[in-house]
Enzyme design. Structure first.
Site, short mmCIF file in Angstrom:
data_model
loop_
_atom_site.label_atom_id
_atom_site.label_comp_id
_atom_site.label_asym_id
_atom_site.label_seq_id
_atom_site.Cartn_x
_atom_site.Cartn_y
_atom_site.Cartn_z
CG ASP A 252 -1.96 0.98 1.30
OD1 ASP A 252 -2.94 0.77 2.01
OD2 ASP A 252 -1.83 2.02 0.61
CG ASP B 4 -3.28 3.74 -3.46
OD1 ASP B 4 -4.24 3.05 -3.80
OD2 ASP B 4 -3.30 4.49 -2.47
CD GLU B 5 -5.45 -0.47 -1.18
OE1 GLU B 5 -5.81 -1.63 -0.97
OE2 GLU B 5 -6.09 0.53 -0.85
#
Length: 417
Positions: free
Chosen positions: A12, A114-115
DNA sequence: TCTGGGGTCCTAGGACCC
DNA sequence: TCTGGGGTCCTAGGACCC
């Protein structure tokens, strides 16, 4: 082949948009690191998109929330620094992260910009102990890309995701089943994945305040209150989840919506905005070689009252003109004439384009396809605005609203992880 | 000049059919 | 006649995620 002892990483990016912006600025001569001061990436207030998209960690004492208006964020923190978003940059940063992660496992799943989930099962032979490997990955990202990540480690995706949320930034955490009681149960119930605002409110009224409270509540009761969602959050609170890390999710729908710079008050301008949205939706459909079986239109008026209208199509299509025509019909059928601030178009029930059906009612289909293909080629080669419909001249509208187009549309997350 | 945009999934109710 | 009942399809809306 359900592996018994899986090792799953959840990577993350810490305050993703804000970190990426900060790194970019430092690389381009800026001396101030946005991550070290109260700062946010925010939308354009003059275009009526003034909300917080991402916030730095130093905003924490001010209780600024992602999604809240910049107006209220500035009331909470008058010295707040606001910078505009640069989506193109964020996509590049996201890709750069993925390509590093791909070196560590063949099985990765991009969950959002973003993960990322990474299946580390059986990878210890190559990279050593999983905690050390996670630290190595984290440091490499920091050194090569300039931003920090949290890595959560567990035996399933849910726990890995909860682990990466534990303490930020720049940390590696484990959250294996035997650690649930200590590390996860004391947390407020709203921090559990899939417990949002509405569910939190109802749980509080029932006296459930921590994840532990939820985990020890009778699941039958939860099912009475929340139907299948009750079962789901009870399982999550107990760390029960076993979906595979996979990259081959089919895309279920493609849509664009936009808050307009001004209210729309007449039908003609409404249609023009729909055309703009439909151009990008249809182009993205063609890009992934899909046709839409259902088209929906979404509107929101000045007072934030919203509604939607959808229709199953007789024949699935990706033709800009046909989709536009249907969008206009749907729009005319629901719009009551109130000034509109937001419009959306979405294509769903996607069918593969391997063959397309000729319709009795669309004798023109071959010509439509030829036209769309030609326009797509020109736009790909010379840029999006190299060719546009004349109706957008002096209209105040972007001829192709929304939609950063990607070589590959990656499917978004679902509640199934 | 307070309130984005991209998604997924579930549920409820009505239509329709046998 | 005091109103079956099960199944499927379709649509609108709500909840959740980042």
């Amino acid at each position: 082949m359900e592996a018994k002892n899986r090792i799953i990483f959840h990577i993350d990016v810490n305050s993703a948009y804000l970190s990426w912006e900060a790194v970019y600025r430092l690389q381009h001569g800026d001396t101030l690191d946005l991550r070290t001061i109260p700062s946010v990436v925010g939308g354009d207030v003059t275009a009526r998109r003034g909300i917080v998209l991402a916030k730095s960690i130093p905003t924490k004492p001010y209780k600024i929330k992602t999604g809240e208006s910049l107006y209220s964020a500035k009331l909470k923190c008058p010295e707040l620094v606001v910078v505009p978003p640069r989506y193109h940059l964020y996509m590049q940063c996201s890709k750069a992260l993925i390509s590093i992660l791909e070196e560590y496992s063949p099985s990765i799943q991009q969950f959002s910009i973003d993960e990322v989930f990474l299946d580390f099962t059986n990878m210890e032979v190559h990279w050593g102990d999983f905690v050390n490997a996670a630290h190595k990955i984290k440091e490499r990202v920091k050194k090569e890309l300039g931003f920090t990540v949290n890595i959560g480690i567990s035996s399933n995706k849910l726990l890995a995701k909860m682990a990466s949320d534990l303490q930020k930034p720049d940390k590696v955490h484990t959250l294996f089943p035997h650690e649930i009681q200590d590390k996860m149960w004391p947390l407020p119930v709203e921090e559990l994945f899939m417990v949002g605002r509405s569910t939190t409110f109802k749980l509080h009224k029932k006296g459930i305040f921590t994840i532990g409270d939820l985990a020890t509540t009778d699941p039958n009761l939860l099912m009475q209150w929340f139907k299948s969602h009750g079962r789901l959050i009870w399982e999550f609170a107990n760390g029960i989840e076993n979906s595979p890390v996979r990259q081959d999710f089919p895309v279920k729908g493609i849509g664009n919506s936009s808050t307009l710079p001004f209210d729309i008050e007449d039908r003609k301008t409404g249609h023009r905005a729909l055309l703009s949205l439909t151009e990008t939706v249809a182009m993205r459909l063609r890009n992934i070689r899909k046709s839409a079986g259902v088209l929906s239109v979404f509107i929101k008026d000045r007072d934030f009252e919203s509604c939607s209208h959808q229709r199953k199509l007789n024949v699935p299509t990706h033709s800009t003109n046909i989709l536009y025509r249907i969008a206009c019909q749907l729009f005319d059928e629901i719009w009551q004439g109130h000034p509109l601030r937001h419009l959306g178009v979405r294509a769903s029930e996607l069918y593969s384009d391997d063959f397309y059906q000729l319709s009795f009612f669309e004798p023109d289909i071959e010509r439509q396809n030829a036209l769309d293909t030609a326009v797509d080629e020109i736009r790909t080669q010379y840029g999006w605005n190299s060719i546009m419909r004349s109706c957008f001249l002096h209209s105040g509208l972007n001829p192709m609203m929304g939609g950063v187009i990607q070589e590959e549309e990656y499917p978004m997350m679902s509640s199934l992880l």
